[in-house]
Design an enzyme around this catalytic site. Sequence first.
Site, PDB file in Angstrom:
ATOM      1  N   GLY A  74       0.832  -1.201   0.000  1.00  0.00           N
ATOM      2  CA  GLY A  74       0.000   0.000   0.000  1.00  0.00           C
ATOM      3  C   GLY A  74       0.864   1.247   0.000  1.00  0.00           C
ATOM      4  O   GLY A  74       2.090   1.161  -0.171  1.00  0.00           O
ATOM      5  N   ARG A  76       3.239   4.319   0.692  1.00  0.00           N
ATOM      6  CA  ARG A  76       4.466   4.456   1.501  1.00  0.00           C
ATOM      7  C   ARG A  76       5.043   3.095   1.858  1.00  0.00           C
ATOM      8  O   ARG A  76       4.805   2.133   1.142  1.00  0.00           O
ATOM      9  CB  ARG A  76       4.166   5.333   2.745  1.00  0.00           C
ATOM     10  CG  ARG A  76       3.681   6.742   2.328  1.00  0.00           C
ATOM     11  CD  ARG A  76       3.464   7.652   3.514  1.00  0.00           C
ATOM     12  NE  ARG A  76       4.735   7.952   4.192  1.00  0.00           N
ATOM     13  CZ  ARG A  76       5.633   8.803   3.714  1.00  0.00           C
ATOM     14  NH1 ARG A  76       5.439   9.401   2.566  1.00  0.00           N
ATOM     15  NH2 ARG A  76       6.752   9.026   4.380  1.00  0.00           N
ATOM     16  N   THR A  78       7.374   0.235   1.552  1.00  0.00           N
ATOM     17  CA  THR A  78       8.248  -0.167   0.447  1.00  0.00           C
ATOM     18  C   THR A  78       7.752   0.438  -0.859  1.00  0.00           C
ATOM     19  O   THR A  78       6.571   0.357  -1.164  1.00  0.00           O
ATOM     20  CB  THR A  78       8.272  -1.703   0.347  1.00  0.00           C
ATOM     21  OG1 THR A  78       8.810  -2.224   1.562  1.00  0.00           O
ATOM     22  CG2 THR A  78       9.131  -2.152  -0.829  1.00  0.00           C
ATOM     23  N   HIS A  81      10.844  -2.848  -5.874  1.00  0.00           N
ATOM     24  CA  HIS A  81      11.900  -3.845  -5.688  1.00  0.00           C
ATOM     25  C   HIS A  81      12.337  -4.363  -7.049  1.00  0.00           C
ATOM     26  O   HIS A  81      11.644  -4.168  -8.053  1.00  0.00           O
ATOM     27  CB  HIS A  81      11.488  -4.981  -4.745  1.00  0.00           C
ATOM     28  CG  HIS A  81      10.224  -5.707  -5.112  1.00  0.00           C
ATOM     29  ND1 HIS A  81       9.235  -5.992  -4.192  1.00  0.00           N
ATOM     30  CD2 HIS A  81       9.779  -6.222  -6.287  1.00  0.00           C
ATOM     31  CE1 HIS A  81       8.250  -6.649  -4.804  1.00  0.00           C
ATOM     32  NE2 HIS A  81       8.564  -6.801  -6.059  1.00  0.00           N
ATOM     33  N   ASP A  96       5.625  -0.024  -6.745  1.00  0.00           N
ATOM     34  CA  ASP A  96       4.357  -0.088  -6.016  1.00  0.00           C
ATOM     35  C   ASP A  96       3.432   1.004  -6.552  1.00  0.00           C
ATOM     36  O   ASP A  96       3.693   2.191  -6.380  1.00  0.00           O
ATOM     37  CB  ASP A  96       4.617   0.108  -4.510  1.00  0.00           C
ATOM     38  CG  ASP A  96       3.356  -0.148  -3.686  1.00  0.00           C
ATOM     39  OD1 ASP A  96       3.485  -0.293  -2.457  1.00  0.00           O
ATOM     40  OD2 ASP A  96       2.252  -0.199  -4.275  1.00  0.00           O
ATOM     41  N   HIS A 117      17.713   3.434  -8.487  1.00  0.00           N
ATOM     42  CA  HIS A 117      18.060   2.496  -7.411  1.00  0.00           C
ATOM     43  C   HIS A 117      17.739   1.063  -7.830  1.00  0.00           C
ATOM     44  O   HIS A 117      18.577   0.153  -7.735  1.00  0.00           O
ATOM     45  CB  HIS A 117      17.278   2.864  -6.146  1.00  0.00           C
ATOM     46  CG  HIS A 117      17.447   1.911  -5.010  1.00  0.00           C
ATOM     47  ND1 HIS A 117      18.318   2.115  -3.970  1.00  0.00           N
ATOM     48  CD2 HIS A 117      16.840   0.707  -4.747  1.00  0.00           C
ATOM     49  CE1 HIS A 117      18.247   1.096  -3.116  1.00  0.00           C
ATOM     50  NE2 HIS A 117      17.353   0.235  -3.567  1.00  0.00           N
ATOM     51  N   GLU A 118      16.523   0.872  -8.330  1.00  0.00           N
ATOM     52  CA  GLU A 118      16.084  -0.486  -8.680  1.00  0.00           C
ATOM     53  C   GLU A 118      16.897  -1.075  -9.833  1.00  0.00           C
ATOM     54  O   GLU A 118      17.257  -2.257  -9.806  1.00  0.00           O
ATOM     55  CB  GLU A 118      14.592  -0.481  -9.037  1.00  0.00           C
ATOM     56  CG  GLU A 118      13.681  -0.008  -7.920  1.00  0.00           C
ATOM     57  CD  GLU A 118      13.939  -0.720  -6.589  1.00  0.00           C
ATOM     58  OE1 GLU A 118      13.685  -0.093  -5.540  1.00  0.00           O
ATOM     59  OE2 GLU A 118      14.404  -1.879  -6.577  1.00  0.00           O
ATOM     60  N   HIS A 121      20.020  -2.643  -8.725  1.00  0.00           N
ATOM     61  CA  HIS A 121      19.831  -4.054  -8.333  1.00  0.00           C
ATOM     62  C   HIS A 121      19.742  -4.941  -9.562  1.00  0.00           C
ATOM     63  O   HIS A 121      20.346  -6.014  -9.614  1.00  0.00           O
ATOM     64  CB  HIS A 121      18.539  -4.213  -7.517  1.00  0.00           C
ATOM     65  CG  HIS A 121      18.586  -3.692  -6.133  1.00  0.00           C
ATOM     66  ND1 HIS A 121      19.638  -3.907  -5.271  1.00  0.00           N
ATOM     67  CD2 HIS A 121      17.680  -2.950  -5.442  1.00  0.00           C
ATOM     68  CE1 HIS A 121      19.371  -3.334  -4.109  1.00  0.00           C
ATOM     69  NE2 HIS A 121      18.189  -2.734  -4.193  1.00  0.00           N
ATOM     70  N   HIS A 127      22.708  -3.182  -1.688  1.00  0.00           N
ATOM     71  CA  HIS A 127      22.524  -1.941  -0.940  1.00  0.00           C
ATOM     72  C   HIS A 127      23.859  -1.435  -0.407  1.00  0.00           C
ATOM     73  O   HIS A 127      24.802  -2.196  -0.202  1.00  0.00           O
ATOM     74  CB  HIS A 127      21.548  -2.170   0.210  1.00  0.00           C
ATOM     75  CG  HIS A 127      20.126  -2.165  -0.244  1.00  0.00           C
ATOM     76  ND1 HIS A 127      19.106  -2.810   0.434  1.00  0.00           N
ATOM     77  CD2 HIS A 127      19.545  -1.614  -1.330  1.00  0.00           C
ATOM     78  CE1 HIS A 127      17.969  -2.637  -0.203  1.00  0.00           C
ATOM     79  NE2 HIS A 127      18.208  -1.913  -1.283  1.00  0.00           N
TER      80      HIS A 127
HETATM   81  C1  RRS Z   1      15.380   3.128  -1.668  1.00  0.00           C
HETATM   82  C2  RRS Z   1      13.938   3.041  -2.182  1.00  0.00           C
HETATM   83  C3  RRS Z   1      13.830   3.751  -3.509  1.00  0.00           C
HETATM   84  C4  RRS Z   1      13.526   1.559  -2.350  1.00  0.00           C
HETATM   85  C5  RRS Z   1      13.476   0.832  -1.022  1.00  0.00           C
HETATM   86  C6  RRS Z   1      13.196  -0.666  -1.214  1.00  0.00           C
HETATM   87  C7  RRS Z   1      14.345  -1.288  -1.951  1.00  0.00           C
HETATM   88  O1  RRS Z   1      15.432  -1.369  -1.457  1.00  0.00           O
HETATM   89  N1  RRS Z   1      14.111  -1.692  -3.205  1.00  0.00           N
HETATM   90  O2  RRS Z   1      15.149  -2.191  -3.941  1.00  0.00           O
HETATM   91  C8  RRS Z   1      12.354   1.403  -0.145  1.00  0.00           C
HETATM   92  O3  RRS Z   1      11.220   1.397  -0.532  1.00  0.00           O
HETATM   93  N2  RRS Z   1      12.750   1.852   1.074  1.00  0.00           N
HETATM   94  C9  RRS Z   1      11.790   2.331   2.044  1.00  0.00           C
HETATM   95  C10 RRS Z   1      12.290   2.031   3.438  1.00  0.00           C
HETATM   96  C11 RRS Z   1      11.326   2.477   4.459  1.00  0.00           C
HETATM   97  C12 RRS Z   1      11.325   3.712   5.075  1.00  0.00           C
HETATM   98  N3  RRS Z   1      10.289   3.752   5.953  1.00  0.00           N
HETATM   99  C13 RRS Z   1       9.588   2.558   5.913  1.00  0.00           C
HETATM  100  C14 RRS Z   1       8.423   2.137   6.592  1.00  0.00           C
HETATM  101  C15 RRS Z   1       7.940   0.847   6.335  1.00  0.00           C
HETATM  102  C16 RRS Z   1       8.574   0.023   5.388  1.00  0.00           C
HETATM  103  C17 RRS Z   1       9.730   0.450   4.694  1.00  0.00           C
HETATM  104  C18 RRS Z   1      10.216   1.746   4.984  1.00  0.00           C
HETATM  105  C19 RRS Z   1       9.989   4.910   6.771  1.00  0.00           C
HETATM  106  C20 RRS Z   1       8.839   5.777   6.181  1.00  0.00           C
HETATM  107  C21 RRS Z   1       9.116   6.288   4.748  1.00  0.00           C
HETATM  108  C22 RRS Z   1       8.401   5.421   3.744  1.00  0.00           C
HETATM  109  C23 RRS Z   1       8.554   5.882   2.317  1.00  0.00           C
HETATM  110  C24 RRS Z   1       9.943   5.658   1.763  1.00  0.00           C
HETATM  111  N4  RRS Z   1      10.308   4.260   1.826  1.00  0.00           N
HETATM  112  C25 RRS Z   1      11.578   3.822   1.859  1.00  0.00           C
HETATM  113  O4  RRS Z   1      12.543   4.599   1.804  1.00  0.00           O
HETATM  114 CA    CA Z   2       4.318   0.879  -0.641  1.00  0.00          CA
HETATM  115 ZN    ZN Z   3       7.387  -7.814  -7.297  1.00  0.00          ZN
HETATM  116 ZN    ZN Z   4      16.972  -1.652  -2.893  1.00  0.00          ZN
END
Ligand code: RRS
Ligand code: CA
Ligand code: ZN
Ligand code: ZN
Length: 166
Positions: A74, A76, A78, A81, A96, A117-118, A121, A127
């Site tokens: 949902g 925020r 993640t 990926h 997402d 970023h993705e 990977h 990371h």
């Molecule tokens: C690097 C990014 C482009 C990809 C990464 C995932 C990843 O590594 N993909 O290859 C990602 O989504 N990281 C989360 C990590 C994260 C931060 N929080 C989270 C709260 C819940 C779950 C995850 C997170 C705190 C609240 C902020 C939420 C919104 C931002 N989310 C993030 O930064």
């Molecule tokens: Ca999400």
């Molecule tokens: Zn997937």
């Molecule tokens: Zn990543």
Amino acid sequence: DYSHTQGTRWNKNVLTYRYTRDLPRSAVDSLIQSAFNVWARASGLTFVRLRTNSADIMVEFATNAHGDFYPFDGPRGTLAHAFGPGLGAGGDTHFDDDERWTAGEKTGFNLFVVAAHEFGHALGLKHSRNPASVMYPTYKMSRPSNLLSREDVANINALYSKPFLS
Ligand SMILES: CC(C)C[C@H](CC(=O)NO)C(=O)N[C@H]1Cc2cn(c3ccccc23)CCCCCCNC1=O
Ligand SMILES: [Ca+2]
Ligand SMILES: [Zn+2]
Ligand SMILES: [Zn+2]
């Protein structure tokens, strides 16, 4: 970062990619292309977009459970990926679609920055603990000009600098 399921690098220099769901937004096209260009410049790789058949890197926008073992969560949390290099799901990159994707810097998450970023990977990078790295595990808006840290360039060069003698 699911590279534990794949190899460490592609054994070719031209990789193909296509969206599994053509998005009307031309902005998405250019943001995705710009993210590939960042890595193309640093690696010497060439990225070719396909519109039919399966590509090395399938780019998909999906929500919640979407056919792999990593359901999204949902808004925020993640954001996206990608799988490490390899056959099948290797290289595939999922965003997402419950996030607000933007080309800008204000509201939402910048698709270009996240895609960079993705695709790191997808090319085999893991990371980084360095907040200046594009491979840092949490999102932060950054200028397209200084998206890659010296470490990022060194890491991608270590994988791809010499054209693969295929
Ligand atoms: C690097 C990014 C482009 C990809 C990464 C995932 C990843 O590594 N993909 O290859 C990602 O989504 N990281 C989360 C990590 C994260 C931060 N929080 C989270 C709260 C819940 C779950 C995850 C997170 C705190 C609240 C902020 C939420 C919104 C931002 N989310 C993030 O930064
Ligand atoms: Ca999400
Ligand atoms: Zn997937
Ligand atoms: Zn990543």
